[in-house]
Design an enzyme around this catalytic site. Structure first.
Site, short mmCIF file in Angstrom:
data_model
loop_
_atom_site.label_atom_id
_atom_site.label_comp_id
_atom_site.label_asym_id
_atom_site.label_seq_id
_atom_site.Cartn_x
_atom_site.Cartn_y
_atom_site.Cartn_z
N LYS A 43 0.84 -1.39 -0.14
CA LYS A 43 -0.06 0.19 0.10
C LYS A 43 0.94 1.35 -0.09
O LYS A 43 1.90 1.31 0.77
CB LYS A 43 -0.95 0.01 1.24
CG LYS A 43 -1.65 1.25 1.56
CD LYS A 43 -2.71 1.55 0.36
CE LYS A 43 -3.41 3.11 0.72
NZ LYS A 43 -4.42 3.21 -0.60
N CYS A 129 -1.68 9.72 -7.12
CA CYS A 129 -2.88 9.37 -5.99
C CYS A 129 -3.84 10.66 -6.09
O CYS A 129 -3.38 11.92 -5.85
CB CYS A 129 -2.27 9.55 -4.56
SG CYS A 129 -3.52 9.55 -3.37
#
Ligand code: DHB
Length: 310
Positions: A43, A129
């Site tokens: 992650k 992101c």
């Protein structure tokens, strides 16, 4: 055989998870290690741990999902400790450590820490992101990508790749490739979710997720054509020394086959991995093996990048 090679490292299977899905904890990552996947990616880490955005922050859809998680993660130390311990256990296995600083300074400080550590695997620097309120993604600012990589390669000498957002204009493919080709990148990973889409429920007249007024990134089946265009568009433009890791809309072995035809050396699966878990890697491996057997292909190099045009 589904073996592949990136930056001189060999992977026994060309399939792995995509960053974000089922890879936040030690337990998640160990489950991938004990599966048929050729590698794992962690992650995306920030310097400190984060709780992420308020829920509901992910919703499954008939053809994929929408999310605005907001980078919940256990912090760089956690993932760096994990990958270094794993490297000591399995010195021949290369894996991917994902980092996603919300500023250039954070990315530089994390990469300094990684450079000074014992870690020798790949780093996937996430330039895409879309889900931190108030923070633009770097991947759509070509000058900022250049500045970022310029400062990184001033000191960073380990294998590095970047995770890119999808591009939708051929001139943008030219522009990002021109920047990336200036640097000794080992790979690029494409695509991240299609950012800032809106899913609504006409029944309740409400958005599907809570953060950012309902705006979030789309993954899953509906993003495959965009993903294939980005894999192909970059394969045609990047230095051959930069491998392509294809992500987006993979639900079957045939989808993996299409990504490789477009030029991917490895593929990542996010949304469908979330739905199916590690059994996915067994199923897709068998499906791709069957397609290759029917076509008489013995390795993925027999067809990688060999898409035909009229
Ligand atoms: C998140 C989403 C992304 O697409 C990404 O690249 C990194 C983080 C998130 O919302 O957590």
């Amino acid at each position: 055989t589904l073996t592949t090679t990136i930056g001189g490292r060999t992977f026994e299977n060309c399939m792995m998870n995509a960053a974000g899905v089922r890879c936040q904890s030690d337990e998640d990552l160990t489950t991938i290690i004990n599966s048929n996947a050729g590698a794992y990616v962690t992650k995306s880490a920030t310097p400190q741990q984060r709780a992420g955005n308020p829920s509901p922050r992910m919703k499954t859809l008939p053809k994929g999902c929408i999310n605005s998680m907001g980078l919940p993660n256990n912090g760089l130390d956690y993932y760096l400790n994990f990958v270094i311990a794993d490297q000591q256990q399995r010195p021949d296995a290369t894996n991917f450590l994902s980092i996603a600083g919300t500023s250039l300074a954070d990315n530089l400080s994390m990469l300094h820490q990684i450079q000074d550590s014992a870690y020798e695997g790949f780093v996937e620097l996430n330039l895409s992101c879309p889900n931190v309120p108030g923070h633009p993604q770097t991947g759509y600012d070509f000058e900022q990508v250049d500045t970022t990589l310029n400062q990184i390669f001033d000191f960073y000498t380990k294998p590095l790749g970047v995770k890119l957002p999808p591009y939708f204009d051929l001139v943008h493919f030219d522009q990002i490739a021109e920047v990336l080709n200036k640097y000794p990148l080992t790979f690029v990973t494409t695509i991240n979710s299609i950012g800032n889409a809106l899913v609504i429920d006409p029944q309740t007249e409400r958005v599907a997720i809570k953060p950012k007024g309902g705006f979030g990134g789309i993954g899953g089946a509906s993003v495959k054509p965009t993903a294939l265009a980005n894999v192909r568009g970059l394969a045609l433009r990047l230095n051959p020394s930069i491998a392509i890791v294809g992500v987006g809309g993979i639900l079957s072995g045939e989808d993996v086959f299409e990504h490789i035809l477009c030029g991917a050396s490895m593929v990542q699966i996010g949304t469908q991995f979330g739905y199916e878990g590690v059994n996915l890697f067994d199923r897709l491996s068998k499906e791709l093996d069957d397609i290759m057997a029917l076509k008489g292909y013995h390795s993925i190099e027999d067809f990688r990048g060999k898409l035909k045009t009229f």
